[in-house]
Design an enzyme around this catalytic site. Structure first.
Site, PDB file in Angstrom:
ATOM      1  N   PRO A 190       2.375  11.327  -1.949  1.00 52.20           N
ATOM      2  CA  PRO A 190       2.915  12.384  -1.457  1.00 52.20           C
ATOM      3  C   PRO A 190       2.416  13.684  -1.581  1.00 52.20           C
ATOM      4  O   PRO A 190       2.162  13.888  -2.838  1.00 52.20           O
ATOM      5  CB  PRO A 190       4.673  12.256  -1.935  1.00 52.20           C
ATOM      6  CG  PRO A 190       4.726  10.897  -2.257  1.00 52.20           C
ATOM      7  CD  PRO A 190       3.398  10.433  -2.883  1.00 52.20           C
ATOM      8  N   LYS A 234     -21.904  -5.485   3.135  1.00 48.44           N
ATOM      9  CA  LYS A 234     -21.026  -4.878   2.182  1.00 48.44           C
ATOM     10  C   LYS A 234     -20.709  -6.203   1.206  1.00 48.44           C
ATOM     11  O   LYS A 234     -20.475  -5.944   0.003  1.00 48.44           O
ATOM     12  CB  LYS A 234     -19.702  -4.221   2.901  1.00 48.44           C
ATOM     13  CG  LYS A 234     -20.078  -2.830   3.616  1.00 48.44           C
ATOM     14  CD  LYS A 234     -18.789  -2.294   3.837  1.00 48.44           C
ATOM     15  CE  LYS A 234     -18.163  -2.999   4.877  1.00 48.44           C
ATOM     16  NZ  LYS A 234     -16.934  -2.078   5.541  1.00 48.44           N
ATOM     17  N   GLU A 287       0.888  -1.163   0.176  1.00 41.14           N
ATOM     18  CA  GLU A 287       0.219  -0.033  -0.094  1.00 41.14           C
ATOM     19  C   GLU A 287       0.780   1.243   0.126  1.00 41.14           C
ATOM     20  O   GLU A 287       1.789   1.313   0.648  1.00 41.14           O
ATOM     21  CB  GLU A 287      -0.821  -0.025   1.323  1.00 41.14           C
ATOM     22  CG  GLU A 287      -1.609   1.241   1.286  1.00 41.14           C
ATOM     23  CD  GLU A 287      -2.625   1.197   2.479  1.00 41.14           C
ATOM     24  OE1 GLU A 287      -3.630   0.143   2.539  1.00 41.14           O
ATOM     25  OE2 GLU A 287      -2.267   1.872   3.495  1.00 41.14           O
TER      26      GLU A 287
END
Length: 605
Positions: free
Chosen positions: A24, A174, A20
């Site tokens: 930036p 979900k 992951e």
């Protein structure tokens, strides 16, 4: 390829891993992350994921980063939060992802919805992650294009007061809505996780569960992330960390060993197909973990990274305050940007040091880890917290009182300080209080330190046997009239010892720092490391923080109705005040900055 198909095709043997990353905040950090990701791609992750900022705040950078990884041959999972998004942003993001070949979405709620606060401009279709899953699955435009993942919380959701049964029911909804796989929030209690997986399966949920592992980087960041995520920390883990908490290298080494142990046990007992490594855009720990597991495949070598000296090597190089200061004085004048490929040479804060002791927003703006964010796209602010701790400020004096109450430990947080005042800040408490009483609300600071041991309980960091240094700086909000007076004072009395940045929400920036100048305000000298520089204040990082700071004022204002005194006050502050960062370079005089600001009068006590 869709991620669920990759999972099904994964060969038997050791579990797969995914990585992951987050986008930036700065252009140089973004560019350097691309080369870092290219190297990590050689480790053959099954996929990579890219985070999404709260309310779509990183939309463009997230999409650009995800497009890069996808076009580089890495199956990419794009995080997508759906609450507090302006109408249409979700559709735009899905269309852009589709056009860039991205086939995988991690559907997240993001920041808590504002409930009945109708004045917040959000997309009314989405209040929870399940709404996003249902929307994609029911859409003729998107349904066949995306594999969908969702989040789960083995230790319970940090924002929920519901019981475990309700959380499991939410997860099942979900999955029933069309989710193909589950990524978990970070955790450290393996026993609890294994029991939780059993309950998930008993609920009839059969899709793959991929646990998220976040290696420890520093003790402070560990405490911050576990608090934000509501993570359960086993007592034995804290018992291990407490004795080494002031030695960043030992904490990092412990984090690598802990992650390896967790993954091995999960593979043996947890019935998991793979693990998701939350890298925080840091490279060294991830490589070490995969090497220890035997999953690196020889693609990376320890010679490409900075590792701690052995105890014997460290003992052979004795650092004293005197020689440390000499080394620092010599090395700190070295300048000249290097590319990440030049790791180990030249500039202090080059690539080889980025992973050593990351230092949040004050780290090197060129680092891929600059602008560190949380895992699931949350700002950490909530209306409940605002009303409980900060009340309903209607005047400037009310705001001054909020900042004073935080300094005096009468409240735990402000919108700009998510934790109580640190012991380090207490060292300069009278000065911070004096500035705040003047109406210059302080939001960041550090005292001057001249060669404190790296094991110091308050200001120490890095490996044992070293010494740390700090220049004193302070950041605060003030009115333009005061900015003008402060600039004049710097010109007349600063004598080149004082540097400042000042910026407002309109985009103006004033400074006396030369073009491409950089204020190194924290550094350490350690056996086997020479100078390690963790805190830098320069224009690009200041501007990045300035934009974030003024967005906090806007979010705080959004907790109150339109035309209310609170909303008008906070929006007025955002539009009229300036953020100033000022540093005094004489780190050997602990009062140099305060003498400059206040004169030689006796400080308030």
């Amino acid at each position: 390829m869709k991620f669920i198909d990759r999972v099904r095709q994964h060969a038997a043997g050791h579990p797969f891993f995914t990585l992951e990353f987050f986008p930036p905040k700065t252009d140089l950090g973004f560019g350097n992350l691309l080369s870092r990701m290219s190297r990590l791609a050689a480790l053959n992750p099954l996929a990579v994921s890219v985070t999404w900022g709260a309310g779509g705040s990183t939309k463009d950078r997230s999409l650009d980063l995800a497009a890069f990884t996808q076009s580089s041959g890495l199956d990419t999972i794009l995080h997508l939060t759906c609450t507090n998004m302006v109408q249409g942003t979700v559709d735009e993001a899905l269309r852009e992802a589709k056009s860039r070949g991205i086939e995988n979405i991690l559907a997240l709620r993001g920041d808590p919805p504002r409930g009945e606060e109708y004045w917040i401009p959000t997309d009314p279709r989405f209040s929870h992650a399940v709404d996003l899953v249902r929307y994609i699955r029911s859409s003729p435009e998107f349904s066949s294009n995306f594999c969908i993942g969702v989040a789960a919380y083995p230790d319970g959701h940090a924002d929920h007061e519901t019981d475990e049964a309700s959380e499991l029911e939410c997860l099942k909804q979900k999955v029933d809505a069309g989710a193909d796989f589950i990524f978990t929030q970070l955790f450290y209690d393996i026993d609890n996780f294994i029991e939780w997986v059993k309950k998930v399966r008993q609920k009839g949920i059969t899709v793959p569960i991929i646990p998220s592992i976040m290696p420890l980087q520093t003790y402070a960041s560990f405490l911050r992330m576990t608090k934000l995520a509501g993570t359960r920390v086993p007592p034995e883990l804290m018992a291990d960390l407490i004795p080494i908490r002031h030695d960043d290298q030992l904490v990092k080494d412990y984090g690598v060993n802990l992650a390896v142990k967790m993954i091995r046990r999960l593979a043996a007992e947890g019935g998991i197909p793979g693990v998701h490594l939350s890298t925080l855009n840091l490279e060294v720990s991830v490589i070490r973990i995969l090497e220890e597991l035997g999953w690196a495949g020889g693609a990376m070598h320890t010679s490409n990274r900075l590792i701690a000296d052995t105890p014997q090597e460290s003992a052979s190089r004795v650092i004293t305050p005197h020689c440390a200061t000499d080394s620092a004085a010599t090395m700190l004048v070295m300048a000249g940007p290097q590319t990440e490929g030049e790791a180990g040479k030249g500039e202090l804060n080059n690539a080889v040091g980025w992973d050593d002791f990351p230092n949040g927003r004050f780290g090197d703006f060129k680092s891929p880890a600059y602008g560190n964010t949380d895992q699931w796209g949350s700002t950490g602010l909530s209306r409940k917290q605002a009303l409980e701790q900060w009340g309903s400020p209607k005047t400037v004096d009310n705001l001054t009182e909020i900042f004073l109450r935080h300094l005096q430990s009468r409240i735990a947080t402000t919108p700009f300080s998510p934790t109580p005042l640190s012991p380090e800040s207490l060292m300069i408490f009278p000065h911070l209080e004096r500035l705040t009483r003047r109406g210059w609300w302080t939001v960041g600071s550090q005292p001057a330190i001249n060669g404190a041991p790296s094991t110091d309980e308050v200001v120490g960091w890095g490996p044992r046997g070293g010494y740390v240094y700090q220049k004193c700086f302070v950041e605060f909000f003030l009115e333009q009239e005061d900015v003008d007076k402060l600039e004049q004072k710097v010109r007349e009395e600063g004598n080149s010892w004082v540097h400042y940045f000042a910026g407002n929400v309109q985009g103006e920036c004033r400074t006396n720092v030369p073009d491409d100048g950089r204020n190194a305000v924290t550094w350490g000298v350690f056996p086997g490391h020479e100078v390690v520089q963790t805190t830098i204040i320069e224009k690009e990082s200041f501007l990045s923080w300035k934009d974030e700071a003024f967005s906090i004022w806007a979010e705080w204002a959004s907790f109150y109705p339109p035309d209310s005194p609170e909303r008008q006050l906070l929006e007025g502050v955002r539009n009229q005040r300036w953020l100033v960062s000022i540093v005094h370079h004489d780190y050997m005089d602990s009062n140099a900055l305060w003498t400059f600001l206040f004169g030689k009068e006796k400080p308030l006590v």
